[in-house]
Design a protein around this motif. Structure first.
Motif, PDB file in Angstrom:
ATOM      1  N   ILE A   1       0.839  -1.207   0.000  1.00 40.74           N
ATOM      2  CA  ILE A   1       0.000   0.000   0.000  1.00 40.74           C
ATOM      3  C   ILE A   1       0.871   1.254   0.000  1.00 40.74           C
ATOM      4  CG2 ILE A   1      -1.630   1.347   1.416  1.00 40.74           C
ATOM      5  CD1 ILE A   1      -2.807  -1.445   2.257  1.00 40.74           C
ATOM      6  N   VAL A   2       1.897   1.228   0.840  1.00 42.91           N
ATOM      7  CA  VAL A   2       2.807   2.378   0.939  1.00 42.91           C
ATOM      8  C   VAL A   2       3.509   2.617  -0.402  1.00 42.91           C
ATOM      9  CG1 VAL A   2       4.886   3.240   2.129  1.00 42.91           C
ATOM     10  CG2 VAL A   2       3.067   2.118   3.438  1.00 42.91           C
ATOM     11  N   LYS A   3       3.760   1.520  -1.117  1.00 41.36           N
ATOM     12  CA  LYS A   3       4.378   1.603  -2.444  1.00 41.36           C
ATOM     13  C   LYS A   3       3.477   2.392  -3.413  1.00 41.36           C
ATOM     14  CE  LYS A   3       7.094  -1.750  -5.079  1.00 41.36           C
ATOM     15  NZ  LYS A   3       7.389  -3.174  -5.183  1.00 41.36           N
ATOM     16  N   LEU A   4       2.171   2.122  -3.339  1.00 37.77           N
ATOM     17  CA  LEU A   4       1.215   2.844  -4.192  1.00 37.77           C
ATOM     18  C   LEU A   4       1.209   4.338  -3.847  1.00 37.77           C
ATOM     19  CD1 LEU A   4      -1.816   0.353  -4.184  1.00 37.77           C
ATOM     20  CD2 LEU A   4      -0.348   0.869  -6.128  1.00 37.77           C
ATOM     21  N   CYS A   5       1.309   4.633  -2.544  1.00 35.11           N
ATOM     22  CA  CYS A   5       1.341   6.045  -2.121  1.00 35.11           C
ATOM     23  C   CYS A   5       2.593   6.727  -2.667  1.00 35.11           C
ATOM     24  CB  CYS A   5       1.325   6.153  -0.598  1.00 35.11           C
ATOM     25  SG  CYS A   5      -0.160   5.483   0.153  1.00 35.11           S
ATOM     26  N   GLY A   6       3.719   5.990  -2.664  1.00 37.91           N
ATOM     27  CA  GLY A   6       4.968   6.533  -3.186  1.00 37.91           C
ATOM     28  C   GLY A   6       4.915   6.722  -4.690  1.00 37.91           C
ATOM     29  N   GLN A   7       4.264   5.767  -5.351  1.00 38.24           N
ATOM     30  CA  GLN A   7       4.201   5.775  -6.811  1.00 38.24           C
ATOM     31  C   GLN A   7       3.275   6.877  -7.349  1.00 38.24           C
ATOM     32  OE1 GLN A   7       3.130   1.860  -8.148  1.00 38.24           O
ATOM     33  NE2 GLN A   7       2.985   2.427 -10.289  1.00 38.24           N
ATOM     34  N   TYR A   8       2.094   7.017  -6.719  1.00 38.01           N
ATOM     35  CA  TYR A   8       1.091   7.944  -7.267  1.00 38.01           C
ATOM     36  C   TYR A   8       0.988   9.266  -6.506  1.00 38.01           C
ATOM     37  CZ  TYR A   8      -0.378   3.975 -10.078  1.00 38.01           C
ATOM     38  OH  TYR A   8      -0.399   2.926 -10.970  1.00 38.01           O
ATOM     39  N   GLY A   9       1.688   9.364  -5.360  1.00 36.51           N
ATOM     40  CA  GLY A   9       1.685  10.613  -4.609  1.00 36.51           C
ATOM     41  C   GLY A   9       0.280  11.100  -4.284  1.00 36.51           C
ATOM     42  N   GLU A  10       0.039  12.396  -4.518  1.00 32.80           N
ATOM     43  CA  GLU A  10      -1.246  13.017  -4.187  1.00 32.80           C
ATOM     44  C   GLU A  10      -2.427  12.333  -4.874  1.00 32.80           C
ATOM     45  OE1 GLU A  10      -1.808  15.863  -2.181  1.00 32.80           O
ATOM     46  OE2 GLU A  10       0.304  15.853  -1.572  1.00 32.80           O
ATOM     47  N   ALA A  11      -2.160  11.613  -5.972  1.00 28.88           N
ATOM     48  CA  ALA A  11      -3.257  10.986  -6.732  1.00 28.88           C
ATOM     49  C   ALA A  11      -3.499   9.529  -6.325  1.00 28.88           C
ATOM     50  CB  ALA A  11      -2.935  11.059  -8.225  1.00 28.88           C
ATOM     51  N   CYS A  12      -2.951   9.105  -5.184  1.00 30.73           N
ATOM     52  CA  CYS A  12      -2.935   7.666  -4.861  1.00 30.73           C
ATOM     53  C   CYS A  12      -4.253   7.104  -4.345  1.00 30.73           C
ATOM     54  CB  CYS A  12      -1.839   7.376  -3.836  1.00 30.73           C
ATOM     55  SG  CYS A  12      -2.153   8.117  -2.212  1.00 30.73           S
ATOM     56  N   VAL A  13      -5.173   7.961  -3.893  1.00 28.92           N
ATOM     57  CA  VAL A  13      -6.364   7.453  -3.183  1.00 28.92           C
ATOM     58  C   VAL A  13      -7.149   6.391  -3.962  1.00 28.92           C
ATOM     59  CG1 VAL A  13      -8.531   8.070  -2.011  1.00 28.92           C
ATOM     60  CG2 VAL A  13      -6.507   9.523  -1.739  1.00 28.92           C
ATOM     61  N   PRO A  14      -7.553   6.640  -5.231  1.00 28.93           N
ATOM     62  CA  PRO A  14      -8.326   5.602  -5.920  1.00 28.93           C
ATOM     63  C   PRO A  14      -7.561   4.294  -6.129  1.00 28.93           C
ATOM     64  CG  PRO A  14      -7.798   7.428  -7.414  1.00 28.93           C
ATOM     65  CD  PRO A  14      -7.435   7.869  -6.034  1.00 28.93           C
ATOM     66  N   TYR A  15      -6.233   4.395  -6.311  1.00 34.21           N
ATOM     67  CA  TYR A  15      -5.421   3.183  -6.513  1.00 34.21           C
ATOM     68  C   TYR A  15      -5.382   2.339  -5.230  1.00 34.21           C
ATOM     69  CZ  TYR A  15      -3.909   5.574 -10.746  1.00 34.21           C
ATOM     70  OH  TYR A  15      -3.896   6.209 -11.960  1.00 34.21           O
ATOM     71  N   VAL A  16      -5.251   3.021  -4.112  1.00 34.10           N
ATOM     72  CA  VAL A  16      -5.211   2.304  -2.830  1.00 34.10           C
ATOM     73  C   VAL A  16      -6.585   1.698  -2.537  1.00 34.10           C
ATOM     74  CG1 VAL A  16      -4.945   2.564  -0.326  1.00 34.10           C
ATOM     75  CG2 VAL A  16      -3.309   3.677  -1.878  1.00 34.10           C
ATOM     76  N   GLU A  17      -7.628   2.462  -2.833  1.00 30.19           N
ATOM     77  CA  GLU A  17      -8.997   1.961  -2.581  1.00 30.19           C
ATOM     78  C   GLU A  17      -9.249   0.671  -3.377  1.00 30.19           C
ATOM     79  OE1 GLU A  17     -13.647   3.536  -2.493  1.00 30.19           O
ATOM     80  OE2 GLU A  17     -12.041   4.979  -2.866  1.00 30.19           O
ATOM     81  N   GLU A  18      -8.853   0.698  -4.631  1.00 29.77           N
ATOM     82  CA  GLU A  18      -9.039  -0.464  -5.510  1.00 29.77           C
ATOM     83  C   GLU A  18      -8.230  -1.672  -5.003  1.00 29.77           C
ATOM     84  OE1 GLU A  18      -8.076  -1.444 -10.162  1.00 29.77           O
ATOM     85  OE2 GLU A  18      -8.107   0.654  -9.546  1.00 29.77           O
ATOM     86  N   TYR A  19      -6.997  -1.399  -4.567  1.00 35.29           N
ATOM     87  CA  TYR A  19      -6.135  -2.472  -4.054  1.00 35.29           C
ATOM     88  C   TYR A  19      -6.744  -3.098  -2.793  1.00 35.29           C
ATOM     89  CZ  TYR A  19      -2.134  -4.833  -1.936  1.00 35.29           C
ATOM     90  OH  TYR A  19      -1.314  -5.778  -1.358  1.00 35.29           O
ATOM     91  N   VAL A  20      -7.176  -2.249  -1.863  1.00 29.84           N
ATOM     92  CA  VAL A  20      -7.754  -2.753  -0.603  1.00 29.84           C
ATOM     93  C   VAL A  20      -8.996  -3.587  -0.904  1.00 29.84           C
ATOM     94  CG1 VAL A  20      -8.869  -2.087   1.580  1.00 29.84           C
ATOM     95  CG2 VAL A  20      -6.761  -0.944   0.851  1.00 29.84           C
ATOM     96  N   LYS A  21      -9.802  -3.119  -1.839  1.00 25.61           N
ATOM     97  CA  LYS A  21     -11.021  -3.860  -2.200  1.00 25.61           C
ATOM     98  C   LYS A  21     -10.656  -5.242  -2.746  1.00 25.61           C
ATOM     99  CE  LYS A  21     -15.331  -3.562  -4.788  1.00 25.61           C
ATOM    100  NZ  LYS A  21     -15.250  -4.993  -5.122  1.00 25.61           N
ATOM    101  N   SER A  22      -9.616  -5.307  -3.605  1.00 29.07           N
ATOM    102  CA  SER A  22      -9.224  -6.614  -4.174  1.00 29.07           C
ATOM    103  C   SER A  22      -8.738  -7.561  -3.074  1.00 29.07           C
ATOM    104  CB  SER A  22      -8.162  -6.435  -5.256  1.00 29.07           C
ATOM    105  OG  SER A  22      -6.921  -6.085  -4.671  1.00 29.07           O
ATOM    106  N   MET A  23      -8.055  -7.014  -2.070  1.00 28.62           N
ATOM    107  CA  MET A  23      -7.552  -7.849  -0.971  1.00 28.62           C
ATOM    108  C   MET A  23      -8.718  -8.342  -0.092  1.00 28.62           C
ATOM    109  SD  MET A  23      -4.296  -8.044  -1.455  1.00 28.62           S
ATOM    110  CE  MET A  23      -3.200  -8.306  -0.073  1.00 28.62           C
ATOM    111  N   LYS A  24      -9.619  -7.426   0.217  1.00 24.34           N
ATOM    112  CA  LYS A  24     -10.765  -7.807   1.063  1.00 24.34           C
ATOM    113  C   LYS A  24     -11.647  -8.833   0.343  1.00 24.34           C
ATOM    114  CE  LYS A  24     -13.591  -7.748   4.527  1.00 24.34           C
ATOM    115  NZ  LYS A  24     -13.283  -8.267   5.860  1.00 24.34           N
TER     116      LYS A  24
END
Length: 257
Positions: free
Chosen positions: A229-252
């Protein structure tokens, strides 16, 4: 029942970790809401520290970025205050003994509890030295989360006996980070805990794919994911929210199975 134990009430728990302030505290706040929407059951908020000994390069770099950006413990407390106006999702701080020491043990724990945090994880405090933190946590109703590692062996029962909230099972030796394969017999660790005390066990360190999360929750009560997750924040910076949301959903979705 503590707020933390509620996180394990609806089947297997998914527990994401964030480094507070990477890329900014405003984005961290939005990430908490996004992860809750995506199905997270409990959220670990990492307070950045200059020498995070348990962390691999991904979280170390995030900590450095956050500290360079001027993130402070007080700033993080302010953010938690805002989050608690909008959600009661169980949340725990994960940080290092030094951060709590330098703030003042009682001052830190009292403030965290007043703001509505549910627990504290200090990966660099061994079981034998936890009392000075644990007695204050108990006084303010905060759960100090115990960690067990594959090398804990005969200490697992001892640690489990005094555990609160949930037990954090470290799935592999070394530091946090993405691993292609987890070889530890996590099931055996969990069984030892459960023989001693009926308390939820969640597995962390090295989990990054839905398949790994599903496999780990087959033998435990929850999966903890940080570096991916932290990697996504590093990769997308300020724009990371939708990417993290999608990732968390896939894990859940994977652990709901």
């Amino acid at each position: 029942m503590s707020n933390i134990q509620k996180a394990f009430q609806n089947g297997k728990a998914f527990i994401p970790f964030l480094t507070c302030g990477d890329p900014s505290l405003e984005v961290t706040e939005q990430l908490v809401y996004a992860m809750e929407r995506a199905g997270a059951d409990l959220i670990e908020l990492g307070i950045p520290f200059s020498d995070p000994t348990a962390e691999g390069p991904v979280i170390q770099e995030a900590s450095n970025r956050a500290l360079k950006g001027g993130v402070t413990t007080d700033g993080i407390f302010e953010m938690v205050k805002k989050i608690r106006e909008k959600t009661q999702i169980p949340m725990v701080f994960m940080t290092y003994a030094n951060v709590v020491f330098s703030y003042g043990i009682e001052r830190f724990i009292k403030k965290a509890a007043e703001l509505g945090m549910d627990g504290l994880i200090l990966p660099d405090v061994p079981f034998e030295e936890k009392e000075e933190f644990d007695c204050v946590c108990r006084a303010y109703g905060l759960d100090l989360i115990s960690l067990i590692a594959p090398t804990s062996h005969e200490r697992i029962r001892m640690i489990a006996e005094q555990a609160h909230g949930f037990v954090y099972c470290v799935s592999s030796l070394g530091v946090t980070g993405v691993r292609s394969k987890i070889t530890t017999d996590v099931g055996a660790m969990v069984r030892l805990v459960k023989e001693t005390k009926e308390i939820p066990c969640a597995v962390g360190f090295g989990i990054s794919t839905p398949e790994q999360a599903k496999k780990m929750t087959e033998v435990s009560d929850g999966a903890i994911v940080g570096s991916a997750i932290v990697k996504l924040c590093g990769q997308y910076g300020e724009a990371c929210v939708p990417y993290v949301e999608e990732y968390v959903k896939s894990m859940k979705d994977a652990i709901r199975g």
